[in-house]
Design an enzyme around this catalytic site. Structure first.
Site, PDB file in Angstrom:
ATOM      1  N   TYR A 195       0.818  -1.211   0.000  1.00 35.92           N
ATOM      2  CA  TYR A 195       0.000   0.000   0.000  1.00 35.92           C
ATOM      3  C   TYR A 195       0.856   1.267   0.000  1.00 35.92           C
ATOM      4  O   TYR A 195       0.429   2.310  -0.490  1.00 35.92           O
ATOM      5  CB  TYR A 195      -0.904   0.045   1.240  1.00 35.92           C
ATOM      6  N   LYS A 219       3.635 -15.406   0.878  1.00 32.31           N
ATOM      7  CA  LYS A 219       3.755 -16.056  -0.432  1.00 32.31           C
ATOM      8  C   LYS A 219       5.244 -16.341  -0.607  1.00 32.31           C
ATOM      9  O   LYS A 219       5.895 -15.877  -1.553  1.00 32.31           O
ATOM     10  CB  LYS A 219       3.178 -15.122  -1.515  1.00 32.31           C
ATOM     11  N   ASP A 233      -2.660 -18.147  -0.907  1.00 34.58           N
ATOM     12  CA  ASP A 233      -3.663 -18.811  -1.755  1.00 34.58           C
ATOM     13  C   ASP A 233      -4.264 -20.014  -1.027  1.00 34.58           C
ATOM     14  O   ASP A 233      -5.475 -20.231  -1.041  1.00 34.58           O
ATOM     15  CB  ASP A 233      -3.076 -19.199  -3.122  1.00 34.58           C
ATOM     16  N   ASP A 251      -5.971  -7.586   3.956  1.00 32.70           N
ATOM     17  CA  ASP A 251      -7.142  -6.915   3.373  1.00 32.70           C
ATOM     18  C   ASP A 251      -8.027  -7.936   2.667  1.00 32.70           C
ATOM     19  O   ASP A 251      -9.235  -8.022   2.897  1.00 32.70           O
ATOM     20  CB  ASP A 251      -6.671  -5.843   2.382  1.00 32.70           C
ATOM     21  N   ASP A 291     -11.952  -9.669   3.968  1.00 35.39           N
ATOM     22  CA  ASP A 291     -13.240  -9.663   3.255  1.00 35.39           C
ATOM     23  C   ASP A 291     -13.772 -11.091   3.122  1.00 35.39           C
ATOM     24  O   ASP A 291     -14.953 -11.353   3.315  1.00 35.39           O
ATOM     25  CB  ASP A 291     -13.096  -9.052   1.847  1.00 35.39           C
TER      26      ASP A 291
HETATM   27  C1  IPM Z   1     -10.323  -1.825   4.179  1.00 33.87           C
HETATM   28  C2  IPM Z   1     -10.594  -1.146   2.859  1.00 33.87           C
HETATM   29  C3  IPM Z   1      -9.473  -0.168   2.573  1.00 33.87           C
HETATM   30  C4  IPM Z   1      -8.186  -0.960   2.494  1.00 33.87           C
HETATM   31  C5  IPM Z   1      -9.668   0.695   1.311  1.00 33.87           C
HETATM   32  C6  IPM Z   1     -10.973   1.420   1.331  1.00 33.87           C
HETATM   33  C7  IPM Z   1      -8.524   1.657   1.109  1.00 33.87           C
HETATM   34  O1  IPM Z   1     -10.742  -2.089   1.851  1.00 33.87           O
HETATM   35  O2  IPM Z   1     -10.256  -1.121   5.205  1.00 33.87           O
HETATM   36  O3  IPM Z   1     -10.212  -3.041   4.212  1.00 33.87           O
HETATM   37  O4  IPM Z   1      -7.869  -1.526   1.444  1.00 33.87           O
HETATM   38  O5  IPM Z   1      -7.484  -1.020   3.510  1.00 33.87           O
HETATM   39 MN    MN Z   2     -10.703  -4.153   2.563  1.00 35.94          MN
END
Ligand code: IPM
Ligand code: MN
Length: 357
Positions: free
Chosen positions: A142, A193, A225, A249, A253
């Site tokens: 990032y 990885k 993975d 990240d 999700d």
């Molecule tokens: C998160 C979000 C952020 C990230 C984005 C919105 C920059 O996806 O907090 O997980 O990638 O960290």
């Molecule tokens: Mn995210």
């Protein structure tokens, strides 16, 4: 009466609506436990672009750094999607994360007892899941340099980012993960990885070195993975997941869907100058302004702020228990509604949780 100063960033999309409910919950806590919360509401993301021409200002950052904790909601929306990368709403979020330097992003993945049947995974696969993702938040790909999009002399365009970690950045996040594991089921899965990336080789070496100070914790390494696959195959094998910025990240999700709704999960960024607390979900512009957004993630994020930002454990528990009870009673916003539930809007969900407190 104990007083706390809190920066509030409602942001964009559904942010202001769900933040309103979180602040009502906080005021209920203030009354019940005799605290005083002072709020500094500041702009970030699209609303800051509209007002000040950039996603965050130096004044905003200074204000946040002068308070005890930052409660953040969400940023972004179609209106600002075509701006250059460093002017987008998300750039404001990354800037405040960096300014605070809260490198340890704690993302608990828990199934709310009342919602075991809500996941797309089978109930027996997700039953009793209790995972904490410890994600490095202020370094890695990032923020790594060099980065950019350039045109080479032969006319070919090249885009690039750099995934880099310094040893001390890995060391400090690993320590946070190990200390969390010590208070839990004493197991860490470190994600990398290392079959391809050099940065992962260093990551493994440093995590192994830190492990020597935590001999009671079991440590496994897993390629990212494979981890993505294992999370849906058998999520109960995980206790603490330690990952760098982008792997954390992506996996968070994925892990959130084990619980059935991304709209329910909180997160904390600790280790920096000020604790920063944000829901895992985004600004959901498609449902903004309709009063149907689910405020639960923002409300349990507020509980995390009380626990990790202000040291108010009993108050945090009071919120979390109230959310559990509200869900058990069947109150549901449309995103988590099923037949037989009581359908409520954003404000009614707030009401029901406040009532339980
Ligand atoms: C998160 C979000 C952020 C990230 C984005 C919105 C920059 O996806 O907090 O997980 O990638 O960290
Ligand atoms: Mn995210």
């Amino acid at each position: 009466m104990p007083e706390f100063n809190i920066s509030v960033m409602p942001g964009d999309g559904i942010g202001p609506e769900i933040m309103e409910q979180a602040l009502r919950v906080l005021e209920k806590i203030a009354k019940k436990y005799s605290h005083k919360f002072n709020y500094e509401t500041v702009y970030i993301g699209g609303c800051s672009i509209d007002k000040f021409g950039k996603p965050i200002t130096a004044d905003t950052i200074a204000t946040v750094l002068s308070t005890d904790a930052l409660l953040f909601s969400a940023v972004g929306g179609e209106k600002w999607d075509n701006l250059p990368q460093n002017m987008r709403p998300e750039a404001g979020l990354l800037e405040i994360r960096k300014a605070i330097s809260g490198y340890a992003n704690i993302r608990p993945i828990k199934v709310f007892p009342a919602m075991e049947t809500f996941s797309t995974l089978k109930a027996e696969v997700i039953s009793g899941i209790d995972i904490v993702i410890v994600r490095e938040l202020v370094s890695g790909i990032y923020f790594g340099e060099p980065r950019g999009v350039v045109k080479l002399p032969d006319g070919v365009r090249k885009g690039f980012n750099t995934m880099s970690y310094k040893d001390y950045e890995i060391e400090r996040i690993a320590k946070v993960a190990f200390s969390f594991a010590q208070k839990r089921r004493k197991k860490i899965t470190s994600i990398d990885k290392a079959n391809v990336l050099d940065v992962s080789t260093l990551w493994r070496d440093v995590v192994s070195e830190v492990h020597k100070d935590y001999p009671d914790v079991a440590l496994d390494f897993m390629y990212v993975d494979n981890a993505a696959m294992q999370l849906v195959r058998n999520p109960s094998q995980f206790d603490v997941i330690l990952a760098g910025n982008i792997f954390g990240d992506i996996l968070s999700d994925e892990a959130s869907m084990i619980t059935g709704s991304l709209g329910m999960l909180p997160s904390a960024a600790i280790g920096g100058n000020v604790g920063m607390f944000e829901p895992v979900h985004g600004s959901a512009p498609d449902i903004a302004g309709k009063a149907i957004a689910n405020p639960v993630a923002q409300i349990v994020t507020t509980a995390m702020m009380l626990r990790y930002g202000l040291g108010l454990e009993a108050e945090a528990n009071a919120i979390e228990n109230a959310v559990d009870k509200t869900l058990e009673k069947g109150y549901r916003t449309p995103d988590i509604f099923k037949n037989g539930n009581k359908k409520v809007d954003t404000i009614q969900m707030g009401d029901a949780i406040i009532e339980e407190i």
